[in-house]
Design a protein around this motif. Structure first.
Motif, PDB file in Angstrom:
ATOM      1  N   LEU A   1     -23.274   7.307 119.244  1.00 20.53           N
ATOM      2  CA  LEU A   1     -23.446   6.971 117.845  1.00 20.53           C
ATOM      3  C   LEU A   1     -23.730   7.134 116.596  1.00 20.53           C
ATOM      4  CD1 LEU A   1     -26.717   4.141 119.675  1.00 20.53           C
ATOM      5  CD2 LEU A   1     -24.146   3.654 118.441  1.00 20.53           C
ATOM      6  N   VAL A   2     -24.221   9.147 116.962  1.00 18.58           N
ATOM      7  CA  VAL A   2     -23.804  10.482 116.237  1.00 18.58           C
ATOM      8  C   VAL A   2     -23.422  10.879 115.104  1.00 18.58           C
ATOM      9  CG1 VAL A   2     -24.973  12.194 116.094  1.00 18.58           C
ATOM     10  CG2 VAL A   2     -26.680  11.040 116.571  1.00 18.58           C
ATOM     11  N   ALA A   3     -22.056  10.392 116.665  1.00 16.74           N
ATOM     12  CA  ALA A   3     -20.366  11.154 116.009  1.00 16.74           C
ATOM     13  C   ALA A   3     -19.800  10.466 115.144  1.00 16.74           C
ATOM     14  CB  ALA A   3     -20.197  11.226 117.052  1.00 16.74           C
ATOM     15  N   LYS A   4     -20.315   8.740 115.617  1.00 18.26           N
ATOM     16  CA  LYS A   4     -19.717   7.615 115.115  1.00 18.26           C
ATOM     17  C   LYS A   4     -20.744   7.686 113.119  1.00 18.26           C
ATOM     18  CE  LYS A   4     -17.108   3.969 114.287  1.00 18.26           C
ATOM     19  NZ  LYS A   4     -15.903   4.119 115.260  1.00 18.26           N
ATOM     20  N   PHE A   5     -21.603   7.954 113.196  1.00 13.64           N
ATOM     21  CA  PHE A   5     -22.393   8.047 111.809  1.00 13.64           C
ATOM     22  C   PHE A   5     -21.801   8.668 110.996  1.00 13.64           C
ATOM     23  CE2 PHE A   5     -25.987   8.709 109.453  1.00 13.64           C
ATOM     24  CZ  PHE A   5     -26.223   7.795 108.996  1.00 13.64           C
ATOM     25  N   VAL A   6     -21.273  10.186 111.651  1.00  9.60           N
ATOM     26  CA  VAL A   6     -20.856  10.922 111.514  1.00  9.60           C
ATOM     27  C   VAL A   6     -19.619  11.178 110.423  1.00  9.60           C
ATOM     28  CG1 VAL A   6     -23.651  12.626 111.358  1.00  9.60           C
ATOM     29  CG2 VAL A   6     -20.948  12.657 112.973  1.00  9.60           C
ATOM     30  N   GLY A   7     -18.938  10.023 111.717  1.00  4.69           N
ATOM     31  CA  GLY A   7     -17.669  10.288 111.272  1.00  4.69           C
ATOM     32  C   GLY A   7     -16.983  11.653 111.805  1.00  4.69           C
ATOM     33  N   TYR A   8     -17.498  11.820 112.808  1.00  2.00           N
ATOM     34  CA  TYR A   8     -17.212  12.923 114.081  1.00  2.00           C
ATOM     35  C   TYR A   8     -15.480  11.891 114.269  1.00  2.00           C
ATOM     36  CZ  TYR A   8     -15.947  16.588 117.829  1.00  2.00           C
ATOM     37  OH  TYR A   8     -15.298  17.420 118.598  1.00  2.00           O
ATOM     38  N   GLU A   9     -14.564  13.474 114.984  1.00  2.93           N
ATOM     39  CA  GLU A   9     -13.453  12.975 115.054  1.00  2.93           C
ATOM     40  C   GLU A   9     -13.070  14.001 116.134  1.00  2.93           C
ATOM     41  OE1 GLU A   9     -12.192   9.772 116.018  1.00  2.93           O
ATOM     42  OE2 GLU A   9     -12.809   9.171 114.284  1.00  2.93           O
ATOM     43  N   PRO A  10     -12.758  14.386 117.500  1.00  2.00           N
ATOM     44  CA  PRO A  10     -12.601  14.960 118.173  1.00  2.00           C
ATOM     45  C   PRO A  10     -11.599  15.275 118.120  1.00  2.00           C
ATOM     46  CG  PRO A  10     -12.946  13.199 119.901  1.00  2.00           C
ATOM     47  CD  PRO A  10     -13.215  12.875 118.353  1.00  2.00           C
ATOM     48  N   PRO A  11     -10.660  17.030 118.336  1.00  2.00           N
ATOM     49  CA  PRO A  11     -10.279  17.421 117.888  1.00  2.00           C
ATOM     50  C   PRO A  11      -9.049  17.314 119.174  1.00  2.00           C
ATOM     51  CG  PRO A  11     -11.366  18.891 119.190  1.00  2.00           C
ATOM     52  CD  PRO A  11     -12.268  17.733 118.967  1.00  2.00           C
ATOM     53  N   GLU A  12      -7.749  16.749 118.786  1.00  4.22           N
ATOM     54  CA  GLU A  12      -6.655  16.193 118.996  1.00  4.22           C
ATOM     55  C   GLU A  12      -6.503  17.632 120.693  1.00  4.22           C
ATOM     56  OE1 GLU A  12      -3.118  15.759 116.774  1.00  4.22           O
ATOM     57  OE2 GLU A  12      -4.138  13.939 115.195  1.00  4.22           O
ATOM     58  N   ASP A  13      -5.321  17.239 121.848  1.00 10.13           N
ATOM     59  CA  ASP A  13      -5.099  18.357 122.981  1.00 10.13           C
ATOM     60  C   ASP A  13      -3.861  18.621 122.201  1.00 10.13           C
ATOM     61  OD1 ASP A  13      -6.595  16.458 124.309  1.00 10.13           O
ATOM     62  OD2 ASP A  13      -5.389  15.383 125.230  1.00 10.13           O
ATOM     63  N   LYS A  14      -3.678  19.579 123.122  1.00  5.47           N
ATOM     64  CA  LYS A  14      -2.621  20.960 122.278  1.00  5.47           C
ATOM     65  C   LYS A  14      -1.586  20.940 123.169  1.00  5.47           C
ATOM     66  CE  LYS A  14      -5.659  25.027 122.029  1.00  5.47           C
ATOM     67  NZ  LYS A  14      -6.381  26.275 122.561  1.00  5.47           N
TER      68      LYS A  14
END
Length: 60
Positions: A22-35
């Motif tokens: 929920l927090v990640a969605k709220f702040v707009g966090y996107e995990p880094p893409e795989d190398k």
């Protein structure tokens, strides 16, 4: 973990997702893409395109 327990977790998380989701969605966090690593053919094409000379690297 049994399939029934895993299925129950999934149903529960649809109703009450974990807080970090929920927090990640709220702040707009996107995990880094795989190398993405270069395969041998792509490396050869890169070296051929550069003429075999890379900045900062000397030939012996």
């Amino acid at each position: 973990m049994t399939f029934e327990l895993w299925s129950a977790f999934r149903e529960e998380w649809k109703i009450r997702p974990p807080v970090h989701w929920l927090v990640a969605k709220f702040v707009g966090y996107e995990p880094p893409e795989d190398k993405q690593y270069m395969d041998a053919d792509a490396f050869k094409a890169f070296i051929d395109a550069s003429g075999g000379v890379l900045d900062g690297v000397r030939r012996a």
